[in-house]
Write an enzyme that holds these catalytic residues in place. Structure first.
Site, PDB file in Angstrom:
ATOM      1  N   LYS A   1       0.845  -1.055  -0.300  1.00 47.49           N
ATOM      2  CA  LYS A   1       0.018  -0.036   0.285  1.00 47.49           C
ATOM      3  C   LYS A   1       1.143   1.462  -0.384  1.00 47.49           C
ATOM      4  CE  LYS A   1      -4.209  -1.640   1.931  1.00 47.49           C
ATOM      5  NZ  LYS A   1      -5.023  -1.724   2.959  1.00 47.49           N
TER       6      LYS A   1
ATOM      7  N   GLY B   1      -3.541   1.083  17.339  1.00 41.49           N
ATOM      8  CA  GLY B   1      -2.819   0.114  16.861  1.00 41.49           C
ATOM      9  C   GLY B   1      -2.987   1.711  15.682  1.00 41.49           C
TER      10      GLY B   1
ATOM     11  N   ASN C   1      -1.128   3.066  21.101  1.00 42.93           N
ATOM     12  CA  ASN C   1       0.258   1.998  20.309  1.00 42.93           C
ATOM     13  C   ASN C   1       1.095   1.166  21.432  1.00 42.93           C
ATOM     14  OD1 ASN C   1       0.214   0.324  17.872  1.00 42.93           O
ATOM     15  ND2 ASN C   1       2.254   1.554  17.947  1.00 42.93           N
TER      16      ASN C   1
ATOM     17  N   ASP D   1      -9.854   2.388   2.842  1.00 43.53           N
ATOM     18  CA  ASP D   1     -10.423   1.032   3.802  1.00 43.53           C
ATOM     19  C   ASP D   1     -11.060   2.745   4.822  1.00 43.53           C
ATOM     20  OD1 ASP D   1      -9.085  -0.705   3.435  1.00 43.53           O
ATOM     21  OD2 ASP D   1      -6.960   0.243   3.488  1.00 43.53           O
TER      22      ASP D   1
ATOM     23  N   GLY E   1      -0.908   0.900   8.988  1.00 46.96           N
ATOM     24  CA  GLY E   1      -1.397   1.546   7.597  1.00 46.96           C
ATOM     25  C   GLY E   1      -2.662   1.666   8.212  1.00 46.96           C
TER      26      GLY E   1
HETATM   27  P1  NDP Z   1       0.903  -3.120  10.240  1.00 45.06           P
HETATM   28  O1  NDP Z   1       1.573  -4.136   9.949  1.00 45.06           O
HETATM   29  O2  NDP Z   1       1.140  -1.579   9.178  1.00 45.06           O
HETATM   30  O3  NDP Z   1       0.665  -2.439  11.343  1.00 45.06           O
HETATM   31  C1  NDP Z   1       0.409  -3.364  12.411  1.00 45.06           C
HETATM   32  C2  NDP Z   1       0.000  -2.767  14.839  1.00 45.06           C
HETATM   33  O4  NDP Z   1      -0.426  -3.596  15.064  1.00 45.06           O
HETATM   34  C3  NDP Z   1       0.997  -1.461  14.895  1.00 45.06           C
HETATM   35  O5  NDP Z   1       0.486  -0.594  15.146  1.00 45.06           O
HETATM   36  C4  NDP Z   1       1.386  -2.826  15.914  1.00 45.06           C
HETATM   37  O6  NDP Z   1       2.261  -2.197  17.306  1.00 45.06           O
HETATM   38  C5  NDP Z   1       0.355  -3.463  16.292  1.00 45.06           C
HETATM   39  N1  NDP Z   1       0.329  -4.579  16.878  1.00 45.06           N
HETATM   40  C6  NDP Z   1       1.349  -5.972  16.666  1.00 45.06           C
HETATM   41  N2  NDP Z   1       0.789  -6.565  17.299  1.00 45.06           N
HETATM   42  C7  NDP Z   1       0.753  -6.579  18.389  1.00 45.06           C
HETATM   43  C8  NDP Z   1       0.409  -6.987  19.804  1.00 45.06           C
HETATM   44  N3  NDP Z   1       0.543  -8.058  20.035  1.00 45.06           N
HETATM   45  N4  NDP Z   1      -0.043  -5.951  20.538  1.00 45.06           N
HETATM   46  C9  NDP Z   1      -0.525  -4.634  20.064  1.00 45.06           C
HETATM   47  N5  NDP Z   1       0.053  -4.682  19.210  1.00 45.06           N
HETATM   48  C10 NDP Z   1       0.552  -5.291  18.022  1.00 45.06           C
HETATM   49  O7  NDP Z   1      -0.809  -3.695   9.488  1.00 45.06           O
HETATM   50  P2  NDP Z   1      -1.740  -3.005   9.326  1.00 45.06           P
HETATM   51  O8  NDP Z   1      -2.250  -1.922   9.876  1.00 45.06           O
HETATM   52  O9  NDP Z   1      -1.417  -3.093   7.714  1.00 45.06           O
HETATM   53  O10 NDP Z   1      -3.006  -4.043   9.692  1.00 45.06           O
HETATM   54  C11 NDP Z   1      -3.495  -4.202  10.837  1.00 45.06           C
HETATM   55  C12 NDP Z   1      -5.322  -5.097  10.610  1.00 45.06           C
HETATM   56  O11 NDP Z   1      -5.515  -4.097  10.027  1.00 45.06           O
HETATM   57  C13 NDP Z   1      -4.260  -6.042  10.865  1.00 45.06           C
HETATM   58  O12 NDP Z   1      -5.425  -7.284  10.818  1.00 45.06           O
HETATM   59  C14 NDP Z   1      -5.477  -6.464   8.925  1.00 45.06           C
HETATM   60  O13 NDP Z   1      -5.514  -7.904   8.419  1.00 45.06           O
HETATM   61  C15 NDP Z   1      -6.921  -5.806   9.207  1.00 45.06           C
HETATM   62  N6  NDP Z   1      -6.869  -5.136   8.179  1.00 45.06           N
HETATM   63  C16 NDP Z   1      -8.360  -4.757   7.639  1.00 45.06           C
HETATM   64  C17 NDP Z   1      -8.906  -4.683   6.969  1.00 45.06           C
HETATM   65  C18 NDP Z   1     -10.590  -4.762   6.324  1.00 45.06           C
HETATM   66  O14 NDP Z   1     -10.318  -4.709   5.540  1.00 45.06           O
HETATM   67  N7  NDP Z   1     -11.900  -5.595   7.250  1.00 45.06           N
HETATM   68  C19 NDP Z   1      -8.109  -3.447   5.631  1.00 45.06           C
HETATM   69  C20 NDP Z   1      -6.964  -3.191   6.787  1.00 45.06           C
HETATM   70  C21 NDP Z   1      -6.334  -4.247   7.711  1.00 45.06           C
HETATM   71  P3  NDP Z   1       3.586  -2.015  16.865  1.00 45.06           P
HETATM   72  O15 NDP Z   1       3.676  -0.648  16.082  1.00 45.06           O
HETATM   73  O16 NDP Z   1       3.819  -1.372  17.889  1.00 45.06           O
HETATM   74  O17 NDP Z   1       5.083  -2.977  16.074  1.00 45.06           O
END
Ligand code: NDP
Length: 265
Positions: free
Chosen positions: A66, A127, A151, A102, A130
Site C-alpha cells: 500500500k 494500532g 499503540n 479503507d 497502515g
Molecule cells: P501494520 O503491520 O502496518 O501495523 C500493525 C499494528 O499492530 C502496529 O500498530 C503494531 O504495533 C500493532 N501490533 C501488532 N501486534 C500487536 C500486539 N500483540 N499487541 C499490540 N499491538 C500490536 O498492519 P496494518 O495496519 O496494515 O493492519 C492491521 C490489521 O488490520 C491487520 O490484521 C489487517 O488484516 C487488518 N485490516 C483489515 C481490513 C479490512 O478491510 N477489514 C483493511 C486493512 C487492514 P507496533 O507499532 O508497536 O508494532
C-alpha cells in the site's frame, strides 16, 4: 472485451476480493473481470506496469504494497494523500491515480450496517500501522467527541498525532481510568492470538467493539464480548471498501448487504 481489474498482494491466494467484485459486477450488470495477482516482493511496480500494458483499468492493492502504491501514483485523492497509503488505483490517460477506500469502508460498516452513530462518541483506535492511518480522516469527518490512538510503540501514535490534527496519542498503560464508546482494533495482534493490554473498564456502557480482522474470533473480540453488548468483525469493512473502489472505477454503487451475507454464509 470486458474491462480488466485485479488485486495485487503478496501473499494473495486467500483474497476474497475477486469473489466480492464478481458479485458486484453481476449485481450491477457491469462487464468486467477481476483477478488476484501475486506480485513479487521486489516487483510490485513492474507487475502493475505489465497489467496496465495489457489493458488493466484499475487495481486494488493489499499487504505489503500500500505504501509503494502511494509512491507509484502520479496523482492522489485527498484521503489517500492524508492516509499515506493507497489501496485503489485507477489507470487512465497514461496516468495512475491513487485512492484509499479503507476508511470509507470502515465508516460505512459501523454507521450503516451496524447502525452505530460515530458522531459525538469517544473513539479509541488501537494500532498505528497502515490500517489505523487510513481510517483516521474518515472517522474525524463523522465529528466524534474525541479520537485517541493507542499503540504498543507509542512513538508511532505520537507521529500520527503530529500528522493529523485533533487526535490524542496514548500508550496502553495511560488508558487506565478512561472509557470509550467505540473501540476499534486496527492492530495485527489477532494474527498472533494476542490481546493488546487494555485496562479494565475501558468499555463505556453500550460500547461497540470493532475488530478489523475477520474470519476468526480474536482475543479482543472475546474480551469485548465479556464486557459489552456489541461486537463486530472486519468482514463488513472489507466488502464496503471494495464497494467504494467499485464506485470509484465504475460510477455505480453496488449493494453490499447480500455480498456480506454470502461471505458469512
Ligand atoms: P501494520 O503491520 O502496518 O501495523 C500493525 C499494528 O499492530 C502496529 O500498530 C503494531 O504495533 C500493532 N501490533 C501488532 N501486534 C500487536 C500486539 N500483540 N499487541 C499490540 N499491538 C500490536 O498492519 P496494518 O495496519 O496494515 O493492519 C492491521 C490489521 O488490520 C491487520 O490484521 C489487517 O488484516 C487488518 N485490516 C483489515 C481490513 C479490512 O478491510 N477489514 C483493511 C486493512 C487492514 P507496533 O507499532 O508497536 O508494532
Amino acid at each position: 472485451m470486458a474491462d480488466r481489474y485485479a488485486v495485487f498482494g503478496n501473499p494473495i491466494a486467500h483474497s476474497k476480493s475477486p469473489l466480492i467484485h464478481a458479485a458486484f459486477a453481476r449485481q450491477t450488470a457491469q462487464d468486467l473481470t477481476y483477478e488476484a495477482i501475486l506480485a513479487p516482493l521486489d516487483g510490485f511496480a513492474d507487475s502493475i506496469g505489465q497489467f496496465v500494458q495489457s489493458g488493466g483499468r484499475g487495481a486494488n492493492v493489499t499487504v505489503p504494497f500500500k505504501e509503494e502504491a502511494f509512491r507509484l501514483a502520479h496523482m492522489l485523492t485527498e484521503r489517500a494523500a492524508k492516509a499515506g497509503a493507497v489501496n485503489t488505483l485507477v489507470f487512465a490517460d497514461d496516468k495512475i491515480t491513487g485512492d484509499n477506500t479503507d476508511g470509507a469502508g470502515l465508516v460505512h460498516d459501523i454507521r450503516d450496517n451496524h447502525g452505530y452513530l460515530i458522531t459525538d462518541k469517544r473513539i479509541l483506535l488501537m494500532g498505528a500501522g497502515g490500517a489505523a492511518r487510513g481510517v483516521i480522516l474518515p472517522l474525524l469527518a463523522e465529528s466524534p467527541i474525541s479520537l485517541t490512538v493507542a499503540n504498543r510503540t507509542v512513538e508511532k501514535a505520537a507521529a500520527l498525532r503530529d500528522h493529523f490534527n485533533n487526535i490524542t496519542a496514548s500508550s496502553y498503560q495511560t488508558l487506565a481510568g478512561q472509557s470509550f464508546d467505540l473501540i476499534i482494533n486496527a492492530t495485527s495482534s489477532g494474527l498472533s492470538g494476542e490481546l493488546p493490554p487494555l485496562p479494565a473498564g475501558i468499555f463505556a456502557e453500550g460500547a461497540l467493539a470493532y475488530d478489523m480482522m475477520y474470519g476468526r474470533e480474536t482475543p479482543f473480540m472475546a474480551f469485548a464480548r465479556r464486557h459489552v453488548a456489541q461486537v463486530a468483525d472486519g468482514l463488513g469493512m472489507l466488502v464496503e471498501q471494495a464497494a467504494e473502489a467499485f464506485y470509484v472505477w465504475r460510477g455505480v454503487r453496488p449493494q453490499t448487504a447480500p455480498v456480506i451475507a454470502q461471505l458469512r454464509g
